[in-house]
Design an enzyme around this catalytic site. Structure first.
Site: not given
Ligand code: RFL
Ligand code: PHB
Length: 389
Positions: A72, A200, A292, A296, A384
């Site tokens: 993109h 957005y 989100p 980032k 970004y």
């Molecule tokens: P994760 O992905 O939360 O992985 C952590 C892992 O640790 C495990 N865990 C344990 N394992 C052993 N012992 C324990 N005591 C433990 N406690 C937890 C968990 O089961 C899990 O598998 O963290 P990591 O690896 O740092 O990765 C970070 C990303 O996942 C996160 O920053 C993003 O997904 C944030 N996020 C989003 N980011 C975006 O850029 N765009 C998004 O659209 C977006 N949507 C989201 C999200 C995060 C969400 N969370 C955390 C609630 C949507 C949600 C719902």
């Molecule tokens: C997504 O595709 O899940 C997404 C993309 C951009 C954002 C947040 C989430 O800023």
């Protein structure tokens, strides 16, 4: 059991660190509380900075990503029926790629399993001991049987609700937090994306985002109340509300369909300092959370892994602890900038319950300035696509 680096958490941070260290001959064990299928069932991020893609290449796991991702070169910002583009390529010479967190996590699991990398699933009662000494260990149980791993270092990659951060005493740890008074309701649907770039959308009814995973998989979000639950929203109600918040031409083109996933995420900004305590390092969501809006979350996790894996490789190859000593400082310097950007994008585009008429005019003036000012667009674009590591 003994390993060099014990990694708590088998999400993207933990798996990427484990794979990068493996490529340098450093032994790790990953402890994951859930199952592989559970981790892969979580629909989360979709936009990756080039720095993340480079790291996946360095880890030798970018083959499918390079084939299937979408580049993109820009994004669209809309307010009411007005819209304009931010051209990342022209403004920064760089771009972002669309490749879902689910897919890259699957690639990382496959790569670890292909070389018999040690990942223990369904771990309970994970406890990090003696992290402030020269010989830390991690204890845990699986199916009621206790185990212990002795190690040189522990990487806390266990997300926001993990145990690693809590291991750092409150006398050392300082936390900074802002909780936003709304959430995002997200829907995944097997329909073609409404537009080739992300939209957005700021509207009088609240924020909306049109995103995607591939040519027949769309991801849409709308700002919602924190008291809502996904069951309150039928698919029809979701599509109707989304159409009201995006520009009319996009609403007309929008292809709707059955949702295959629907969830609500609260929005929060959070940073813990320091990110290192003795031989324990915090990475990714274990140390910081962003709303989100700037995409980032996963990208900041990747920059932590960049700094940490270089620090550990430096130590194991030369005995030099420079990178280790500077890990927290280097990681936090970049994190705070990503926090600022995500907070700014969130404030720019959402409706807040306590906003006055004046606040609304300020928000609109800022969007209109962004529309016409190349320097303002350039600042957004640089953040970004990702600040340098
Ligand atoms: P994760 O992905 O939360 O992985 C952590 C892992 O640790 C495990 N865990 C344990 N394992 C052993 N012992 C324990 N005591 C433990 N406690 C937890 C968990 O089961 C899990 O598998 O963290 P990591 O690896 O740092 O990765 C970070 C990303 O996942 C996160 O920053 C993003 O997904 C944030 N996020 C989003 N980011 C975006 O850029 N765009 C998004 O659209 C977006 N949507 C989201 C999200 C995060 C969400 N969370 C955390 C609630 C949507 C949600 C719902
Ligand atoms: C997504 O595709 O899940 C997404 C993309 C951009 C954002 C947040 C989430 O800023």
């Amino acid at each position: 059991m003994r390993t060099q680096v014990a990694i708590v958490g088998g999400g993207p941070s933990g798996l990427l660190l484990s794979q990068l260290l493996h490529r340098k001959g450093i032994d790790t064990v990953v402890l994951e509380r859930k199952t592989r299928d559970y981790v892969l069932g979580r629909i989360r991020a979709g936009i990756l900075e080039v720095g993340f893609v480079e790291l996946m290449r360095e880890a030798g796991v970018a083959e499918r990503m390079d084939q299937e991702c979408f580049v993109h070169d820009g994004t669209v910002i809309s307010y009411g029926d007005e819209q304009f583009g931010i051209n990342f390529k022209e403004l920064t010479g760089s771009h972002v790629v669309v490749y879902g967190q689910t897919e890259l996590t699957r690639d990382l699991y496959d790569a670890r399993e292909a070389v018999d990398g040690k990942i223990v699933f369904n771990t309970e009662n994970v406890t990090i001991n003696d992290a402030d000494t020269d010989s830390p260990n991690v204890t845990y149980s699986v199916d009621g049987t206790e185990h212990r791993i002795d190690c040189d270092y522990v990487a806390g990659c266990d997300g926001f609700h993990g145990v690693s951060r809590q291991t750092i005493p409150l006398t050392v740890r300082k936390e900074y937090e802002k909780v936003y008074p709304f959430g995002w309701l997200g829907v995944l649907s097997e329909t073609p994306p409404v537009h080739e770039e992300l939209i957005y959308a700021s509207s009088g009814r609240g924020f909306a985002l049109c995103s995607m995973r591939n040519e027949n998989l769309s991801r849409y979000y709308i700002q919602c109340s924190l008291s809502d639950s996904p069951e309150d929203w039928t698919d029809e109600a979701f599509w109707t509300e989304l159409k009201r918040r995006i520009p009319a031409d996009a609403a007309e083109r929008l292809v709707t369909g059955r949702s295959i996933e629907k969830s609500i995420a609260p929005l929060r900004s959070f940073v813990t300092e320091p990110m290192r305590w003795g031989r324990l390092f915090l990475c990714g969501d274990a140390a910081h959370i962003v709303p989100p809006t700037g995409a980032k979350g996963l990208n900041t996790a990747a920059s932590d892994i960049h700094y940490l894996h270089h620090a550990l490789v430096q130590f194991y190859e030369t005995g030099d602890t420079d990178g280790i000593d500077l890990y927290s400082e280097r990681a936090l310097a970049r994190i705070w900038k990503a926090e600022r950007f995500s907070w700014w994008m969130t404030n720019l585009l959402h409706r807040f319950p306590d906003q006055s008429e004046f606040d609304l005019r300020m928000q609109r003036a800022e969007i209109e300035f962004l529309r016409v000012n190349r320097e303002a667009q350039s600042v957004l674009a640089q953040n970004y696509v990702g600040l340098p590591y």
